[in-house]
Design an enzyme around this catalytic site. Structure first.
Site, mmCIF file in Angstrom:
data_model
loop_
_atom_site.group_PDB
_atom_site.id
_atom_site.type_symbol
_atom_site.label_atom_id
_atom_site.label_comp_id
_atom_site.label_asym_id
_atom_site.label_seq_id
_atom_site.Cartn_x
_atom_site.Cartn_y
_atom_site.Cartn_z
ATOM 1 C CG HIS A 90 -0.653 -27.856 8.103
ATOM 2 N ND1 HIS A 90 -0.355 -27.262 6.611
ATOM 3 C CD2 HIS A 90 -0.501 -26.683 8.962
ATOM 4 C CE1 HIS A 90 -0.266 -25.875 6.992
ATOM 5 N NE2 HIS A 90 0.027 -25.571 8.063
ATOM 6 N NE ARG A 101 -3.678 0.170 2.441
ATOM 7 C CZ ARG A 101 -4.776 0.240 2.432
ATOM 8 N NH1 ARG A 101 -5.508 -0.551 1.958
ATOM 9 N NH2 ARG A 101 -5.528 1.406 2.310
ATOM 10 C CG ASP A 154 -0.827 -27.837 3.550
ATOM 11 O OD1 ASP A 154 0.329 -28.166 4.246
ATOM 12 O OD2 ASP A 154 -1.877 -28.049 4.124
ATOM 13 C CG HIS A 155 4.431 -24.938 5.674
ATOM 14 N ND1 HIS A 155 3.377 -24.793 6.341
ATOM 15 C CD2 HIS A 155 5.134 -25.232 6.653
ATOM 16 C CE1 HIS A 155 3.486 -24.912 7.628
ATOM 17 N NE2 HIS A 155 4.608 -25.283 7.750
HETATM 18 C C1 BG6 Z 1 1.339 -22.929 10.115
HETATM 19 C C2 BG6 Z 1 0.320 -22.483 11.418
HETATM 20 O O1 BG6 Z 1 0.577 -23.213 9.037
HETATM 21 O O2 BG6 Z 1 2.101 -23.987 10.642
HETATM 22 C C3 BG6 Z 1 0.796 -22.053 12.473
HETATM 23 O O3 BG6 Z 1 -0.637 -21.243 11.049
HETATM 24 C C4 BG6 Z 1 1.981 -23.436 12.889
HETATM 25 O O4 BG6 Z 1 0.129 -21.810 13.821
HETATM 26 C C5 BG6 Z 1 2.934 -23.679 11.714
HETATM 27 O O5 BG6 Z 1 2.864 -22.734 14.178
HETATM 28 C C6 BG6 Z 1 3.608 -25.112 12.054
HETATM 29 O O6 BG6 Z 1 4.394 -25.186 10.998
HETATM 30 P P1 BG6 Z 1 5.719 -25.900 11.378
HETATM 31 O O7 BG6 Z 1 6.297 -26.044 9.859
HETATM 32 O O8 BG6 Z 1 6.652 -25.245 12.220
HETATM 33 O O9 BG6 Z 1 5.334 -27.271 11.655
#
Ligand code: BG6
Length: 490
Positions: free
Chosen positions: A244, A44, A181-182
């Site tokens: 997750h 912004r 979705d990491h």
């Molecule tokens: C995120 C959540 O997607 O994943 C967080 O929003 C969480 O709350 C995190 O702490 C955990 O990720 P990781 O990679 O540390 O297990």
């Protein structure tokens, strides 16, 4: 790789600084970015490119896994010179018009067909309007490819997720949407597919005949941190479970695909999420446990309870812990419970899958007064990245009595690309294997919806648990009913 423009909404945000810039830098250093590229950061406020480049550099110094070269040294300077900043109000059509001019001029300068990667690192409330403006401004019309990367939360419940998807689908085809979705970018989650599919020995026992139960845990020691506003609305069920944990469940339970392609893998994942036995709101209490942390001691330090955290009200009924017993109505998984749990402020940071095998040899050594232990396959995802197979053996130092031993391998983490690097790279290649398809997201919400309704209708108790513990006792009972217990530190 052909030239590409990476258009980043939310360029001054936390995710950009912590994850996206470091990921781009490390990809660059590994020669995995196109030789000609521009990153256009959008936010912004108004400031010159040089200030933006300085911010990017600072974030690299703070968060990059690879040490960053000296100020002004060639690779860093070259990398930063590809960054431009453009002020944009997401609701102002004219700002998108100006953005298009900038994108076109960079494309002309760099050559190539005009490949455009849009990354929405902003609150999901803005996804709809941004997608629409991309379409209407002409930014979405190019002779190269266009792709969209978005992050969770993807909706707040089933209805809002559907609405959000409908908005996006006016401007992007499903094949153009890469939902991060990491957890799907984590080494061991990705390795799961190979471990199970490429090893006939494991393949042979990956079913109800041999597996007694599966436990998927994502426990964290952190509390709500500075995210009270978001987290108190989301809770563990939306923050971790719907995305997750259910993704890890799909990756664990999927059957062998015909071939290893994004399409085939996603088909198999879909079959699993489709087969989750739905639970009616009235039955939720028998299979789902929710909890909230209270004050306690964690790593020798006293920490406050959830309700005392800054930004959280004294009456909050939000869950910081969820555990569930999930059944998969698939012929290969009938009768095998999948136990899932996640929580904040628990005893340890650990994301892992424990597969417990049936044990028909339990009494084989009864004449010696010994019992055999169940074989376990333990897949540690975070913070260690390790696979162990826990077996029975004789302990030569103890008169040959039974002991458990493990065969294991671990990956050396320091050198490995991070989840975001892998995922951004895959998206650049157009490989959607490790992204969440809309079908999966929708079906996950479908399963979770009655649970949300039971939560909101007050049909489920909120169990307190002490910070630094393994969660409420009720989560242990969930397993004990079936004669199982959580494997804490196998
Ligand atoms: C995120 C959540 O997607 O994943 C967080 O929003 C969480 O709350 C995190 O702490 C955990 O990720 P990781 O990679 O540390 O297990």
């Amino acid at each position: 790789m052909e030239a590409m423009t990476f258009i980043l909404f939310g360029a001054t945000g936390d995710l950009a600084k912590r994850k996206i810039y470091p990921a781009l830098y490390n990809l660059y250093m590994d020669g995995k970015l196109p030789s000609a590229f521009t990153v256009i950061g959008l936010g912004r406020r108004e400031f010159p490119d040089s200030v933006y480049q300085g911010q990017v550099e600072q974030s690299l110094r703070q968060f990059s896994r690879r040490p960053v070269a000296e100020e002004g040294a060639a690779p860093l300077g070259d990398f930063l010179s590809s960054f431009r900043y453009h002020p944009l109000n997401v609701n102002h059509a004219e700002d998108y018009g100006k953005l298009l001019e900038l994108v076109r001029s960079r494309e002309q300068a760099l050559g190539g067909p005009g490949n455009r990667m849009f990354y929405l690192s902003v609150a999901p409330d803005f996804f709809g309007v941004i997608a629409q403006q991309i379409q209407e401004s002409g930014l979405g019309t190019t002779s190269g490819w266009k792709r969209l990367i978005i992050e969770k939360p993807f909706g707040h419940d089933l209805a809002s997720a559907r609405l959000l998807n409908e908005h996006l689908s006016h401007s992007f085809e499903e094949e153009e949407i890469f939902r991060i979705d990491h957890y799907l970018g984590k080494t061991m989650v990705q390795n799961l597919e190979t471990l199970v599919m490429a090893n006939p020995v494991i393949q042979a026992v990956w079913n109800k005949e041999y597996i007694s139960n599966v436990q998927i845990t994502a426990s964290e020691t952190v509390g709500v941190e500075e995210r009270a506003g978001y987290y108190d609305q989301a809770g563990a069920i939306r923050d971790m479970f719907q995305n997750h944990l259910l993704q890890v469940l799909m990756m664990t339970a999927m059957r062998r695909p015909e071939r290893i392609t994004a399409r085939h893998i996603r088909e198999e994942k879909r079959k699993i999420i489709e087969s989750l036995r739905p639970i009616a709101p009235a039955e939720v209490a028998a299979t789902v446990v929710r909890g909230q942390y209270e004050a306690g001691v964690l790593n020798g330090k006293e920490v406050v309870g959830y309700k005392q955290e800054p930004g959280i009200g004294p009456d909050s009924r939000n869950d910081t812990f969820v555990a569930a017993r999930v059944s998969i109505d698939h012929p290969d998984w009938q009768g095998v419970p999948f136990y899932l749990r996640t929580g904040k402020r628990m005893a340890e940071k650990s994301t892992r899958i424990v597969v417990e095998f049936r044990n028909p040899t339990f009494d084989l050594y009864a004449s010696r007064g010994e019992k055999t232990a169940s074989n376990l396959l333990v897949i540690e995802i975070n913070p260690n990245e390790k696979v162990s197979f826990v077996l029975n053996a004789k302990d030569p130092r103890n008169e040959g009595r039974l002991e458990t031993v493990d065969m294991s391998f671990a990956t050396e983490q320091k050198e490995l690309p991070e989840a975001y690097e892998r995922l951004i790279y895959d998206a650049l290649l157009g490989d959607a294997t490790f992204f969440a398809h809309w079908n999966e997201v929708e079906l996950a919400w479908e399963w979770v919806q009655p649970v949300l309704e039971a939560f909101e209708g007050g049909m489920l108790p909120l169990h307190p648990y002490a910070a630094g513990s393994n969660g409420p006792q009720a989560a242990d009972n969930l397993l004990q009913e079936n004669g199982h217990s959580w494997w804490l530190d196998p």
